[in-house]
Design a protein around this motif. Structure first.
Motif, PDB file in Angstrom:
ATOM      1  N   SER A 220       0.927  -1.448  -0.319  1.00 41.11           N
ATOM      2  CA  SER A 220       0.045   0.408   0.172  1.00 41.11           C
ATOM      3  C   SER A 220       0.610   1.087   0.055  1.00 41.11           C
ATOM      4  N   VAL A 221       2.136   0.947   0.436  1.00 45.93           N
ATOM      5  CA  VAL A 221       2.805   2.561   0.619  1.00 45.93           C
ATOM      6  C   VAL A 221       3.458   2.363  -1.122  1.00 45.93           C
ATOM      7  N   VAL A 222       5.102   1.199  -1.016  1.00 41.20           N
ATOM      8  CA  VAL A 222       5.432   1.129  -2.743  1.00 41.20           C
ATOM      9  C   VAL A 222       4.779   1.360  -3.851  1.00 41.20           C
ATOM     10  N   SER A 223       2.967   1.519  -3.174  1.00 39.96           N
ATOM     11  CA  SER A 223       2.185   1.322  -5.074  1.00 39.96           C
ATOM     12  C   SER A 223       1.779   2.257  -5.131  1.00 39.96           C
ATOM     13  N   ALA A 224       1.682   3.282  -4.618  1.00 36.34           N
ATOM     14  CA  ALA A 224       1.158   4.426  -4.159  1.00 36.34           C
ATOM     15  C   ALA A 224       1.323   5.809  -5.347  1.00 36.34           C
ATOM     16  N   GLY A 225       1.917   5.286  -5.760  1.00 38.38           N
ATOM     17  CA  GLY A 225       3.084   6.134  -7.088  1.00 38.38           C
ATOM     18  C   GLY A 225       3.891   7.520  -6.361  1.00 38.38           C
ATOM     19  N   GLN A 226       4.375   7.628  -7.707  1.00 40.28           N
ATOM     20  CA  GLN A 226       5.644   9.270  -7.418  1.00 40.28           C
ATOM     21  C   GLN A 226       5.326   9.797  -6.342  1.00 40.28           C
ATOM     22  N   SER A 227       4.080  10.583  -7.091  1.00 36.93           N
ATOM     23  CA  SER A 227       3.708  12.156  -6.668  1.00 36.93           C
ATOM     24  C   SER A 227       2.399  11.625  -5.603  1.00 36.93           C
ATOM     25  N   SER A 228       2.032  11.134  -5.046  1.00 35.14           N
ATOM     26  CA  SER A 228       1.022  10.406  -4.235  1.00 35.14           C
ATOM     27  C   SER A 228       1.520  11.022  -2.412  1.00 35.14           C
ATOM     28  N   ALA A 229       0.809  11.089  -1.855  1.00 34.30           N
ATOM     29  CA  ALA A 229       1.369  11.070  -1.035  1.00 34.30           C
ATOM     30  C   ALA A 229       1.219   9.811  -0.060  1.00 34.30           C
ATOM     31  N   VAL A 230       2.077   9.933   0.510  1.00 29.22           N
ATOM     32  CA  VAL A 230       2.165   8.564   1.816  1.00 29.22           C
ATOM     33  C   VAL A 230       1.379   8.715   2.536  1.00 29.22           C
ATOM     34  N   PRO A 231       0.786   7.024   2.294  1.00 31.24           N
ATOM     35  CA  PRO A 231      -0.221   7.085   3.191  1.00 31.24           C
ATOM     36  C   PRO A 231       0.253   6.760   4.932  1.00 31.24           C
ATOM     37  N   PRO A 232      -0.964   7.282   5.629  1.00 31.54           N
ATOM     38  CA  PRO A 232      -0.229   7.170   7.511  1.00 31.54           C
ATOM     39  C   PRO A 232       0.070   5.724   7.930  1.00 31.54           C
ATOM     40  N   THR A 233       0.928   6.188   8.346  1.00 36.36           N
ATOM     41  CA  THR A 233       1.769   4.670   9.080  1.00 36.36           C
ATOM     42  C   THR A 233       0.574   3.738  10.316  1.00 36.36           C
ATOM     43  N   LYS A 234       0.772   2.745  10.117  1.00 35.31           N
ATOM     44  CA  LYS A 234      -0.129   2.077  10.320  1.00 35.31           C
ATOM     45  C   LYS A 234       0.727   1.173  11.313  1.00 35.31           C
ATOM     46  N   GLY A 235       1.207   0.177  11.268  1.00 31.93           N
ATOM     47  CA  GLY A 235       1.737  -1.191  11.865  1.00 31.93           C
ATOM     48  C   GLY A 235       2.636  -0.045  13.199  1.00 31.93           C
ATOM     49  N   PRO A 236       3.152   0.587  13.047  1.00 32.59           N
ATOM     50  CA  PRO A 236       4.920   1.160  13.147  1.00 32.59           C
ATOM     51  C   PRO A 236       5.594  -0.040  13.565  1.00 32.59           C
ATOM     52  N   VAL A 237       5.629  -1.142  13.676  1.00 30.81           N
ATOM     53  CA  VAL A 237       7.247  -2.162  13.979  1.00 30.81           C
ATOM     54  C   VAL A 237       6.753  -3.181  13.207  1.00 30.81           C
ATOM     55  N   TRP A 238       7.947  -3.144  13.248  1.00 31.93           N
ATOM     56  CA  TRP A 238       8.828  -4.298  12.221  1.00 31.93           C
ATOM     57  C   TRP A 238       9.432  -5.548  12.648  1.00 31.93           C
ATOM     58  N   ALA A 239       9.704  -6.506  11.813  1.00 30.79           N
ATOM     59  CA  ALA A 239      11.040  -7.306  11.848  1.00 30.79           C
ATOM     60  C   ALA A 239      10.664  -8.199  10.591  1.00 30.79           C
ATOM     61  N   ASP A 240      11.959  -8.541  10.126  1.00 28.98           N
ATOM     62  CA  ASP A 240      12.040  -9.576   9.016  1.00 28.98           C
ATOM     63  C   ASP A 240      11.785 -11.197   8.675  1.00 28.98           C
ATOM     64  N   VAL A 241      10.442 -11.498   7.548  1.00 30.52           N
ATOM     65  CA  VAL A 241      10.044 -12.819   8.099  1.00 30.52           C
ATOM     66  C   VAL A 241      11.534 -14.108   8.782  1.00 30.52           C
ATOM     67  N   ARG A 242      12.658 -14.269   7.574  1.00 30.29           N
ATOM     68  CA  ARG A 242      13.228 -15.135   8.005  1.00 30.29           C
ATOM     69  C   ARG A 242      14.577 -14.645   9.595  1.00 30.29           C
TER      70      ARG A 242
END
Ligand code: NDP
Length: 339
Positions: A220-242
């Motif tokens: 939802s973030v990376v496909s928003a389009g170059q000149s679009s606004a960055v959508p508001p952060t929802k998750g805000p904590v992360w880890a790599d699946v590996r």
């Protein structure tokens, strides 16, 4: 040693299976249908140490017992639970499979003699107090508990709240089960934050619509389009699946981890950071990824996290966003192109 993995076709479970096979374990995966069993087999090139069994109803202890007893497992990783926000009936679709599923897998563990450890994949949702809103001064650790109860899930006004309640109630039900009985095994609770990362080659979803909930956040973030606004952060904590998969394998092999609860989290993040890093590591798709306010960070405006206990006990080292998004984002654009 033989390890059972429930929900074997899931995003995280597939990585757990790969890691277990790499470490020489025999794996018995449970799935809901024969076609999902085929998919898991294909992902792991029909590895001779991998068997798949069908358990249609994850709330049925009897079904588990019938198929798992002949396999003589010594440990169980329980990952099967709904993680989606398109539930029509929160109790039927989220609460019951999560909560009853949580104890239904402990019954066969109690019945089958050789089982020594069960690892439950719980969540940061079991830790986090969403209703408290942004708390820049708060640092969440595995000692924190979400205040959500079963009835909060049933009566929730939105699916994310119901999901968080389902995970919290499921974890509480498991710990209560452990307290009430004298058992030959112990429980480890792993609480992952939002899990991002690449799919194993054969387990890539065919369409964007089929993406798992956490990677969909990245899309939802990376496909928003170059000149679009960055959508508001929802998750805000992360880890790599590996790293999350690695933690599951390590949770089996560290005796003193038994009875413990571990937060699986690299760090807090914001969507602007996801966009900036993705543009940097996958320049090929830069015209799709929003520029937004490049370099702006709102990382610590929500809250902080501390997973140092996990690093100490399980010996986990976390991959960075560059590695994670560098492997995931091109896959997401490929899925879109080929769908
Ligand atoms: P996936 O959606 O990729 O996999 C979920 C698995 O659970 C699938 O095998 C699915 O089977 C099974 N499942 C879901 N609902 C049911 C149900 N009602 N009855 C039987 N089986 C069901 O999710 P993830 O890999 O992302 O998540 C795996 C676990 O990790 C879950 O317990 C989730 O709550 C937890 N988790 C995930 C996080 C993340 O960011 N991804 C973060 C924190 C925790 P089927 O394909 O047949 O539906």
């Amino acid at each position: 040693a033989t390890v059972v993995v429930t929900g074997a076709n899931g995003f995280i479970a597939q990585h757990c299976i790969a890691a277990l096979l790499k470490h020489g374990y025999h794996v018995v995966g449970t799935v809901r249908t024969a076609s999902k069993a085929d998919l898991v087999r294909k992902t792991h090139s029909s590895h001779p140490s991998l068997a798949l069994v069908v358990v249609e109803d994850i709330t049925s202890a009897q079904s588990y017992l019938a198929v798992l007893r002949p396999m003589s497992p010594s440990a169980i990783l329980h990952l099967a639970a709904p993680f989606h926000y398109n539930a029509a009936d929160f109790e039927q679709d989220l609460m019951i499979p999560a909560v009853r599923g949580s104890t239904a897998i402990l019954e066969p563990a109690a019945e089958i003699k050789g089982v020594r450890r069960v690892v439950h994949t719980n969540s940061f949702a079991c830790i986090y107090d969403a209703a408290a809103g942004p708390r820049p001064d708060k640092t969440y650790t595995a000692r924190d508990w979400s205040p959500l109860m079963y009835r909060d899930g049933v009566q929730a006004s939105n699916a994310p709240t119901a999901y968080r309640a389902s995970k919290t109630a499921a974890e509480k039900a498991a710990w209560s089960f452990m307290e009430e009985r004298k058992l030959g095994f112990d429980l480890v609770s792993l609480c992952p934050s939002m899990v991002f990362g690449p799919f194993l080659p054969e387990s890539k979803p065919k369409t964007i619509e089929e993406l798992n909930t956490s990677n969909l956040l990245v899309w939802s973030v990376v496909s928003a389009g170059q000149s679009s606004a960055v959508p508001p952060t929802k998750g805000p904590v992360w880890a790599d699946v590996r790293d999350v998969a690695d933690a599951h394998v390590r949770a089996l092999g560290v005796p003193e981890a038994g009875g413990g609860r571990y937060l699986l989290c690299k760090d807090v993040y914001c969507n602007q950071e996801l966009a900036d890093v993705s543009r940097r590591v996958t320049s090929k798709y830069a015209d799709r990824i929003p520029v937004g306010e490049e370099g702006r960070r709102e990382r610590h405006t929500h809250f902080g996290v501390d997973a140092s206990e996990t690093e100490r006990v399980l010996g986990i080292r976390w991959r960075g966003l560059e590695d994670c998004l560098g492997d995931l984002v091109p896959q997401l654009f490929e899925i879109e192109r080929n769908q």
